[in-house]
Design a protein around this motif. Structure first.
Motif, mmCIF file in Angstrom:
data_model
loop_
_atom_site.group_PDB
_atom_site.id
_atom_site.type_symbol
_atom_site.label_atom_id
_atom_site.label_comp_id
_atom_site.label_asym_id
_atom_site.label_seq_id
_atom_site.Cartn_x
_atom_site.Cartn_y
_atom_site.Cartn_z
ATOM 1 N N ARG A 209 0.817 -1.224 0.000
ATOM 2 C CA ARG A 209 0.000 0.000 0.000
ATOM 3 C C ARG A 209 0.847 1.269 0.000
ATOM 4 O O ARG A 209 0.305 2.368 -0.104
ATOM 5 N N THR A 210 2.150 1.127 0.160
ATOM 6 C CA THR A 210 2.979 2.314 0.398
ATOM 7 C C THR A 210 3.581 2.877 -0.889
ATOM 8 O O THR A 210 4.262 2.168 -1.633
ATOM 9 N N GLN A 211 3.334 4.163 -1.092
ATOM 10 C CA GLN A 211 3.890 4.851 -2.262
ATOM 11 C C GLN A 211 5.407 5.012 -2.090
ATOM 12 O O GLN A 211 5.918 4.878 -0.976
ATOM 13 N N PHE A 212 6.104 5.304 -3.169
ATOM 14 C CA PHE A 212 7.547 5.560 -3.028
ATOM 15 C C PHE A 212 7.984 6.650 -3.984
ATOM 16 O O PHE A 212 7.288 6.972 -4.948
ATOM 17 N N ARG A 213 9.143 7.211 -3.683
ATOM 18 C CA ARG A 213 9.721 8.254 -4.523
ATOM 19 C C ARG A 213 10.865 7.647 -5.323
ATOM 20 O O ARG A 213 11.641 6.859 -4.812
ATOM 21 N N ILE A 214 10.984 8.057 -6.580
ATOM 22 C CA ILE A 214 12.104 7.562 -7.374
ATOM 23 C C ILE A 214 13.148 8.649 -7.599
ATOM 24 O O ILE A 214 14.208 8.398 -8.156
ATOM 25 N N ASP A 215 12.858 9.881 -7.157
ATOM 26 C CA ASP A 215 13.721 11.001 -7.507
ATOM 27 C C ASP A 215 14.545 11.510 -6.327
ATOM 28 O O ASP A 215 15.196 12.542 -6.417
ATOM 29 N N THR A 216 14.504 10.805 -5.205
ATOM 30 C CA THR A 216 15.256 11.247 -4.042
ATOM 31 C C THR A 216 15.478 10.049 -3.127
ATOM 32 O O THR A 216 15.004 8.950 -3.404
ATOM 33 N N TYR A 217 16.223 10.252 -2.046
ATOM 34 C CA TYR A 217 16.381 9.160 -1.085
ATOM 35 C C TYR A 217 15.001 8.769 -0.550
ATOM 36 O O TYR A 217 14.069 9.580 -0.514
ATOM 37 N N GLN A 218 14.906 7.540 -0.075
ATOM 38 C CA GLN A 218 13.603 7.040 0.390
ATOM 39 C C GLN A 218 13.161 7.744 1.670
ATOM 40 O O GLN A 218 13.985 8.136 2.501
ATOM 41 N N GLU A 219 11.867 7.844 1.814
ATOM 42 C CA GLU A 219 11.293 8.435 3.027
ATOM 43 C C GLU A 219 10.930 7.357 4.037
ATOM 44 O O GLU A 219 10.760 7.639 5.223
ATOM 45 N N THR A 220 10.801 6.131 3.538
ATOM 46 C CA THR A 220 10.548 4.981 4.415
ATOM 47 C C THR A 220 11.366 3.793 3.931
ATOM 48 O O THR A 220 11.477 3.563 2.718
ATOM 49 N N TYR A 221 11.954 3.087 4.877
ATOM 50 C CA TYR A 221 12.604 1.798 4.597
ATOM 51 C C TYR A 221 11.869 0.740 5.406
ATOM 52 O O TYR A 221 11.462 1.001 6.549
ATOM 53 N N PHE A 222 11.725 -0.448 4.831
ATOM 54 C CA PHE A 222 11.118 -1.556 5.564
ATOM 55 C C PHE A 222 12.212 -2.541 5.986
ATOM 56 O O PHE A 222 13.105 -2.868 5.201
ATOM 57 N N GLY A 239 -3.034 -13.207 -5.119
ATOM 58 C CA GLY A 239 -4.321 -12.876 -5.771
ATOM 59 C C GLY A 239 -5.345 -12.328 -4.787
ATOM 60 O O GLY A 239 -5.887 -11.221 -4.989
ATOM 61 N N PRO A 240 -5.646 -13.055 -3.683
ATOM 62 C CA PRO A 240 -6.624 -12.532 -2.714
ATOM 63 C C PRO A 240 -6.158 -11.236 -2.046
ATOM 64 O O PRO A 240 -6.990 -10.403 -1.679
ATOM 65 N N ILE A 241 -4.855 -11.076 -1.891
ATOM 66 C CA ILE A 241 -4.352 -9.837 -1.269
ATOM 67 C C ILE A 241 -4.616 -8.651 -2.195
ATOM 68 O O ILE A 241 -5.100 -7.599 -1.762
ATOM 69 N N TYR A 242 -4.315 -8.832 -3.487
ATOM 70 C CA TYR A 242 -4.599 -7.744 -4.433
ATOM 71 C C TYR A 242 -6.079 -7.376 -4.371
ATOM 72 O O TYR A 242 -6.442 -6.196 -4.386
ATOM 73 N N ALA A 243 -6.945 -8.406 -4.302
ATOM 74 C CA ALA A 243 -8.395 -8.143 -4.277
ATOM 75 C C ALA A 243 -8.773 -7.373 -3.014
ATOM 76 O O ALA A 243 -9.508 -6.383 -3.064
ATOM 77 N N ASP A 244 -8.226 -7.802 -1.864
ATOM 78 C CA ASP A 244 -8.495 -7.112 -0.592
ATOM 79 C C ASP A 244 -8.075 -5.654 -0.640
ATOM 80 O O ASP A 244 -8.750 -4.772 -0.123
ATOM 81 N N LEU A 245 -6.904 -5.423 -1.241
ATOM 82 C CA LEU A 245 -6.323 -4.080 -1.188
ATOM 83 C C LEU A 245 -6.995 -3.093 -2.144
ATOM 84 O O LEU A 245 -6.736 -1.894 -2.075
ATOM 85 N N LEU A 246 -7.872 -3.613 -2.998
ATOM 86 C CA LEU A 246 -8.547 -2.716 -3.944
ATOM 87 C C LEU A 246 -9.326 -1.619 -3.234
ATOM 88 O O LEU A 246 -9.491 -0.518 -3.746
ATOM 89 N N THR A 247 -9.794 -1.931 -2.026
ATOM 90 C CA THR A 247 -10.582 -0.932 -1.291
ATOM 91 C C THR A 247 -9.734 -0.164 -0.275
ATOM 92 O O THR A 247 -10.267 0.642 0.488
ATOM 93 N N SER A 248 -8.435 -0.442 -0.235
ATOM 94 C CA SER A 248 -7.567 0.252 0.733
ATOM 95 C C SER A 248 -6.967 1.502 0.108
ATOM 96 O O SER A 248 -6.601 1.501 -1.064
ATOM 97 N N GLU A 249 -6.825 2.513 0.917
ATOM 98 C CA GLU A 249 -6.157 3.739 0.470
ATOM 99 C C GLU A 249 -4.660 3.483 0.376
ATOM 100 O O GLU A 249 -4.103 2.726 1.175
ATOM 101 N N ASP A 250 -3.996 4.157 -0.551
ATOM 102 C CA ASP A 250 -2.534 4.151 -0.553
ATOM 103 C C ASP A 250 -2.016 4.878 0.685
ATOM 104 O O ASP A 250 -2.699 5.755 1.229
ATOM 105 N N ILE A 251 -0.813 4.522 1.099
ATOM 106 C CA ILE A 251 -0.180 5.163 2.252
ATOM 107 C C ILE A 251 0.972 6.017 1.732
ATOM 108 O O ILE A 251 1.798 5.541 0.933
ATOM 109 N N ALA A 252 1.040 7.251 2.186
ATOM 110 C CA ALA A 252 2.116 8.145 1.735
ATOM 111 C C ALA A 252 3.465 7.610 2.199
ATOM 112 O O ALA A 252 3.575 6.972 3.253
#
Ligand SMILES: [Fe+2]
Length: 285
Positions: A209-222, A239-252
């Motif tokens: 769910r987590t967005q990422f930046r490609i133009d600078t250092y990362q803001e989050t590391y896992f 497959g079921p995870i993708y389906a579940d996440l369809l209703t989830s908001e992206d996380i900045a």
């Protein structure tokens, strides 16, 4: 426009400047990374016989690699379309860009080059568990290309936050295993020492769910606990995870959730869910 064909590494055509670019980058990162990169990544560079003396030859690396984990390096011109890239990984073939950055581009290039691929990605392909993870990822990618853009977006985030920008928790503290970090001098320091980015415990759905930046250092590391646990956590059918996440908001990329476990430089400094306060930051010497 992508070039999709496999190309032989034109080793004899590398210029003195090409070898010099490799030598400079190799020397610089090898001096910086002990105590920062995970030990196995550095040891595997040595196992491959990588040194600053010359750009490694794919055919020589392949002798070691095939024997260890059945993977093989193939030369490519640059980034590949998703379906072609996943197809190679699913066949245990890792595409490596044949050309290396110029001497005036040592600190940043906008696309992966030979140094990023060979120095950053290839060493961990000698690790049997990581090698299997990459293979499973490729197989998952082949499936995701048939499911559509949303599935591909989720899977790309997993690659980004593990294979490219992953951190590993060890008894000695956090260590880098992501190729995007180990091939970058600035980010090798920033990801562990800077108080700015979040370092969060790995959670598959959270990552997807987590967005990422490609133009600078990362803001989050896992942060993973080991390659085994990463492989275990990603073994299920997505497959079921993708389906579940369809209703989830992206996380900045900058966000911290109440459920996140927050790490800093090898020390788990607070548990946001428990409302703990962060102690003073410890910058390793
Ligand atoms: Fe990469």
């Amino acid at each position: 426009m992508y070039a999709t064909e496999v190309v032989a590494q034109p080793w004899d055509n590398y210029s003195r400047e090409d070898h010099q670019a490799w030598a400079t980058l190799f020397r610089r990162q090898r001096a910086l990374l002990p105590g920062r990169a995970c030990r196995e990544l550095l040891e595997n560079q040595e196992r491959f016989g990588m040194s600053e003396s010359h750009i490694p030859r794919f055919d020589e690396l392949n002798v070691t690699l095939r024997q260890a984990t059945g993977w093989e390096l193939i030369g490519v011109e640059g980034l590949l379309p998703d379906d072609v890239f996943f197809g190679h990984l699913s066949q245990r073939r890792f595409p490596v860009t044949w050309w290396i950055r110029k001497l005036d581009q040592l600190d940043y290039i906008s696309e992966p080059d030979l140094f990023h691929d060979l120095f950053g990605h290839v060493p961990l392909l000698l690790n049997p568990v990581f090698a299997d993870y990459m293979h499973a990822y490729g197989c998952g990618g082949v499936k995701a290309t048939k499911l559509g853009a949303d599935a591909l977006k989720r899977l790309t985030r997993l690659y980004w936050y593990t294979v490219e920008f992953g951190l590993l928790r060890t008894a000695d503290g956090l260590r880098i295993y992501g190729a995007g970090i180990v091939s970058s001098k600035g980010e090798s320091i920033y990801c562990l020492d800077s108080p700015v980015p979040n370092r969060l415990g790995f959670d598959l759905r959270r990552v997807m769910r987590t967005q990422f930046r490609i133009d600078t250092y990362q803001e989050t590391y896992f942060v993973i606990d080991g390659f085994e646990s990463l492989f275990e956590a990603t073994r299920e059918d997505f497959g079921p995870i993708y389906a579940d996440l369809l209703t989830s908001e992206d996380i900045a990329a900058t966000a911290i959730l109440p459920s996140d476990n927050v790490h800093h430089a090898g020390h788990r400094v607070r548990d946001v869910a428990a409302g703990g306060a962060a102690p003073a930051l410890v910058i390793p010497g």
